[in-house]
Scaffold this active site. Structure first.
Site, PDB file in Angstrom:
ATOM      1  N   CYS A   1       0.785  -1.392   0.090  1.00  0.00           N
ATOM      2  CA  CYS A   1       0.093   0.016  -0.075  1.00  0.00           C
ATOM      3  C   CYS A   1       0.830   1.187  -0.048  1.00  0.00           C
ATOM      4  O   CYS A   1       1.674   1.473   0.891  1.00  0.00           O
ATOM      5  CB  CYS A   1      -0.867  -0.034   1.356  1.00  0.00           C
ATOM      6  SG  CYS A   1      -1.711   1.607   1.719  1.00  0.00           S
TER       7      CYS A   1
ATOM      8  N   CYS B   1       0.252   3.671   2.991  1.00  0.00           N
ATOM      9  CA  CYS B   1       0.734   3.361   4.048  1.00  0.00           C
ATOM     10  C   CYS B   1       2.296   3.663   4.177  1.00  0.00           C
ATOM     11  O   CYS B   1       2.740   3.681   5.230  1.00  0.00           O
ATOM     12  CB  CYS B   1       0.562   1.628   4.174  1.00  0.00           C
ATOM     13  SG  CYS B   1      -1.176   1.121   4.077  1.00  0.00           S
TER      14      CYS B   1
END
Length: 119
Positions: free
Chosen positions: A45, A48
């Site tokens: 991600c 993230c």
């Protein structure tokens, strides 16, 4: 038997993110710390990865413990907290879930959120 992170057995707030493996791990961190910011993330991600330095500095500079949960390795745990997208941040205060934030947030916003519950 669980092992405390400090030699004297005290539960000082960790100054770096603690990687959680399973619900028991998360429950223990939440029980041992007044305020816990839990970062549900995935290695793949992009947002993230952008959030990573933010949560690291929050762990170091705020009274909150920071827990990191890899949603791919802990799908049941993520599901039990209703995590549908990453990053999702869940804030616990005094053992209770008090906030849930989805998406990348600014460090100042997260810091003020933690301070609101850390008083």
């Amino acid at each position: 038997m669980s092992v405390d992170s400090t030699a004297d057995g005290s539960t000082d707030t960790p100054t770096e993110p603690v990687y959680v493996d399973g619900e028991a791990d998360l429950d223990e961190i939440v029980a041992e710390n007044d305020v816990v910011l839990t970062d549900f993330y995935a290695d793949w991600c992009g947002p993230c990865q952008m959030l990573e330095p933010v949560v690291e500095s929050l762990a170091e500079e705020t009274p909150a413990a920071v827990a990191k949960v890899d949603v791919d390795a802990n799908q049941m745990l993520a599901s039990s907290y209703g995590v549908r997208g990453v990053p999702t941040l869940v804030l616990f205060a005094d053992g209770e879930q008090v906030e849930e934030i989805v998406g990348v947030q600014g460090e100042d916003q997260l810091r003020s959120l933690i301070e609101r519950y850390a008083e």
